[in-house]
Scaffold this active site. Structure first.
Site, PDB file in Angstrom:
ATOM      1  N   CYS A 114       0.714  -0.997   0.040  1.00  0.00           N
ATOM      2  CA  CYS A 114      -0.104   0.192   0.191  1.00  0.00           C
ATOM      3  C   CYS A 114       0.963   1.131   0.320  1.00  0.00           C
ATOM      4  O   CYS A 114       1.595   1.587   1.111  1.00  0.00           O
ATOM      5  CB  CYS A 114      -0.835   0.166   1.253  1.00  0.00           C
ATOM      6  N   CYS A 121      -0.834   0.269  11.350  1.00  0.00           N
ATOM      7  CA  CYS A 121      -1.345  -0.727   9.610  1.00  0.00           C
ATOM      8  C   CYS A 121      -0.370  -1.696   9.628  1.00  0.00           C
ATOM      9  O   CYS A 121       0.456  -1.339   8.921  1.00  0.00           O
ATOM     10  CB  CYS A 121      -2.099  -0.220   8.306  1.00  0.00           C
ATOM     11  N   CYS A 344      -8.160  -8.056  10.241  1.00  0.00           N
ATOM     12  CA  CYS A 344      -7.974  -6.910   9.911  1.00  0.00           C
ATOM     13  C   CYS A 344      -6.591  -5.843  10.321  1.00  0.00           C
ATOM     14  O   CYS A 344      -5.788  -6.914  11.680  1.00  0.00           O
ATOM     15  CB  CYS A 344      -8.693  -5.643  10.111  1.00  0.00           C
TER      16      CYS A 344
END
Ligand code: SAH
Ligand code: SF4
Length: 366
Positions: A114, A121, A344
């Site tokens: 990303c 994250c 997640c």
């Protein structure tokens, strides 16, 4: 040995029509192939019995119908399944299936890594390598279906893989063209035929792409809000410096198709002593007051080296109660597949971003 034959799985209707035309075949052959590939899930041309026998043989020489490779499959004690998917160029991304009792969602990646660097994250610690193609995005869905034997496309409504969440690795709205093409293939009524109501796209807040996503795809939107002030959101979700909270909320209010029956989901990761106070909860209610909204509170999933801790159960329940009292649905998401790092924010493949200081010296790519 690499297979040089062109893969038909993952092509759009227009691309499939072009392949068929280039072979000198009539257009209805493309329609038949579409049915075999996306409704039947067939991968062997010999079994595509509506095609003329010589055509089946020619196709097998020049084309193939294959899924992306799978480097590893793990199944959690809670039955969540994770695939480390390896694409033709060797790059990898993860796909996760999260089963419920009579249905389930497949969580699909849109990029290898990303470009964004959200601090909580795990994917954000990884180097962004590239966008996934539409075919690679559709391929993730197809291999999940293979794994559960869910071909041909069930027509009675009862599907194990009933929903898609674009919540895997990557920011889907920074790879919009490919994500859109993939979702259009998946939503096509003569193939996989998954309704837009069963698809949720999660964005960290790429404001300029949100309206197009709503108009062209009409899928459910989830927004990774995670903070109620720009000061904090600038740190947690650094894209906020480019598209701050007031712009993001305006884009949410304008999101095509959002209404009280189809609300925007605001995702909020619960970080101990960072964003989990009662005052934060009250401010959250104020922020969404003119937006059809619901919340999804995500207990922070730790990963090796993570700089945060998950809020306590009490803090999360208190936070949810304030939102509920304000009239909002705010379930605390039950973490799934934590034992196999499938929850997640735990997804990651081999490409590792250089330390943040070095990364900061690179040109911004968004
Ligand atoms: N890039 C998109 C979609 C992928 S992430 C986005 O950011 O929205 C899916 C959700 O998981 C997002 O809300 C993301 O903020 C959240 N998330 C990321 N890391 C997490 C972690 N460690 N624990 C819990 N949730 C996390
Ligand atoms: Fe990228 Fe989403 Fe992770 Fe942020 S939370 S780094 S946008 S995948």
């Amino acid at each position: 040995m690499t297979d040089e034959r062109k893969n038909l799985a993952g092509l759009s209707r227009a691309e499939l029509a072009a392949e068929v035309a280039a072979m000198g075949e009539k257009p209805f052959r493309a329609k038949q192939l579409w049915h075999w590939i996306y409704h039947q899930g067939e991968t062997d041309f010999q079994r595509m019995t509506t095609l003329a026998t010589p055509l089946r043989a020619r196709l097998a020489e020049t084309h193939r119908v294959t899924r992306p490779g799978v480097a590893e499959v793990q199944t959690s004690e809670d039955r969540t399944r994770k695939w480390l998917v390896r694409f033709d160029d060797g790059q990898e991304a993860e796909t996760v299936y999260i089963p419920e009792d009579d249905r389930g969602a497949v969580c699909i990646s849109s990029q290898v890594g990303c470009t964004l660097t959200c601090t909580f994250c795990r994917t954000g610690t990884q180097r962004m390598v590239r966008n996934l193609s539409a075919a690679e995005i559709v391929g993730q869905f197809m291999l999940a279906r293979d794994s559960y034997g869910e071909w041909p496309t069930p027509t009675d409504g009862g599907r194990l893989i009933s929903n898609i969440v674009m919540m895997g690795m990557g920011e889907p709205l920074l790879n919009y063209e490919n994500v859109a093409e993939a979702l259009k293939i998946i939503m096509d009524n003569e193939g996989i035929a998954l309704s837009k109501r069963r698809i949720t796209l999660s964005t960290s807040g790429i404001v300029p792409m949100m309206a197009r996503c709503g108009e062209e795809l009409g899928v459910n939107l989830a927004v990774s809000l995670h903070a109620v002030t720009d000061e904090l959101r600038d740190v947690l979700v650094p894209i906020n410096r480019k598209h701050p909270i007031d712009e993001l909320m305006a884009a949410c209010r304008a999101y095509p198709g959002a209404n009280n029956a189809r609300r925007i989901t605001f995702e909020y990761v619960m970080l101990k002593d960072v964003n989990d106070s009662p005052a934060d909860a009250r401010e959250l209610i104020r922020l969404v007051r003119d937006t059809p909204a619901k919340f999804n509170l995500i207990p922070f999933n730790a990963w090796p080296g993570a700089p945060y801790e998950c809020s306590s159960g009490n803090a999360m329940r208190r936070f949810a109660d304030i939102l509920n009292d304000g009239g909002y649905s705010a379930p605390i998401r039950v973490p799934r597949g934590r034992d196999i790092l499938a929850a997640c924010g735990q997804l990651k493949s081999a490409s590792v971003r250089p330390p943040r200081s070095a990364a900061a010296a690179q040109p911004a790519s968004v």
